[in-house]
Scaffold this motif. Sequence first.
Motif, short mmCIF file in Angstrom:
data_model
loop_
_atom_site.label_atom_id
_atom_site.label_comp_id
_atom_site.label_asym_id
_atom_site.label_seq_id
_atom_site.Cartn_x
_atom_site.Cartn_y
_atom_site.Cartn_z
N UNK A 181 3.53 1.07 26.31
CA UNK A 181 2.53 1.10 27.39
C UNK A 181 1.33 0.20 27.07
N UNK A 182 1.22 -0.19 25.79
CA UNK A 182 0.13 -1.10 25.42
C UNK A 182 0.70 -2.44 24.95
N UNK A 183 1.76 -2.89 25.64
CA UNK A 183 2.38 -4.17 25.27
C UNK A 183 2.52 -5.04 26.51
N UNK A 184 2.09 -6.29 26.36
CA UNK A 184 2.29 -7.28 27.44
C UNK A 184 3.43 -8.19 27.02
N UNK A 185 4.20 -8.68 28.00
CA UNK A 185 5.26 -9.63 27.67
C UNK A 185 5.04 -10.91 28.47
#
Length: 367
Positions: A331-335
């Motif tokens: 939930x705290x990861x951007x791709x």
Amino acid sequence: MFQRILSDIALMSAIGVVLAAIMVIAQRWLSNYGEVNLNINGKRDLTVKGGNSLLATLSDNQIFIPSACGGRGSCGACKCKVIEGGGPLLPTEKPLLSKAEQAGSIRLGCQVKVKSDIKIELPEAIFNIRRFHSVIEEIIDYTYDIKGITFKLQQGETIDFKAGQYVQLETEPYEKVKQKVMRAYSISSKPQINDRIQLIIRLVPEGICSTWVHKYLKVGDKVNFTGPYGDFYLRDTDADILFVAGGSGKAPIKSMLEHLREIGTNRKMTYFFGARTTKDLYLTDEFRAFEDVFEQFEYVPVLSHTLPEENWNGKTGFVMPYFKDAIRDPKNTEAYLCGSPGMINAVTKSLIEYGLSEDKIYYDSFG
Ligand SMILES: Cc1cc2nc3c(=O)[nH]c(=O)nc-3n(C[C@H](O)[C@H](O)[C@H](O)COP(=O)(O)OP(=O)(O)OC[C@H]3O[C@@H](n4cnc5c(N)ncnc54)[C@H](O)[C@@H]3O)c2cc1C
Ligand code: FES
């Protein structure tokens, strides 16, 4: 008898010539829409020549809306709101417009023809997009089918862009290609350098622009491009980052990482570079060097078709199974994904299964 046949042939030929002339005149007359008024955002009026696409008409007036496919009606990048005068929605537009967009008067700028007075709405950011004039400063062969090309802007010109954005290159006619075309290419250099840009371009077999770049472009040539375009840029948050991009998709990731090196970051970042064989690897040392620059960065090349004689002892197969170890808090990861539509779809699906929010998956599809 013979004379009769000859006079019949002469008569038929004369009728043919007259009909052809009528058709040419009719066509000229029908497609001559004269001058029409183009109103933008209710405040800007332009007198323009009717008959061209909205995309081309705007471009003739130095207003550049994105057109990643070069106006072929396949990318959907040229969407804009046509309030009045755009004519009926065309079958070529429907596949790229959602029901809500169709109901909201959104149209494809490359398909709408300007035939009469027309009112449109454009985001203000569009007016920052400009045409740049450049000279080729350097061409590097990164692999057998990928080149890095540096475009030095004309004296005094500078470009402001966000790491990840792209420009549209304008080709010159060559061989059988009689017309100029425009194609999108992500900027691979960092925004801190604003008097030149680098692009990384892969040769597409039979591709108009990439063939021109690979076979004809040389140091010293003058080239025009417009930009910057796109909303694929690095978000200013403290979330962990997964970069996934192979081939020339490395271009915007290079820009993002070089930008982060300038401003500093302690975000946890992993870059998965998918390739077929060792022949497709490039800039490996440069990307490994980022591991020493950033506190938490890992560069992970993954080869799908490696041969035993290549002695590859890195990761193999598809990139997706390796995401698991790189994601500590979905939930705290951007791709940030870049590459073919097939790759983007497969990776997006996988990331959602790993728990990432769809709205934190950013991508540029090169298709
Ligand atoms: C936002 C964005 C960023 C991009 N960034 C990069 C980048 O950084 N680097 C990069 O290398 N690429 C990038 N691309 C891809 C690039 O824009 C071009 O699509 C690519 O270089 C191919 O262009 P081309 O003119 O060489 O090929 P095209 O002439 O467009 O042809 C592409 C393929 O389609 C086939 N084709 C063309 N016309 C027809 C037809 N009428 N019928 C059947 N087949 C046809 C050709 O044979 C060829 O195989 C990006 C694309 C987008 C949308
Ligand atoms: S420019 Fe690509 S769909 Fe219009």
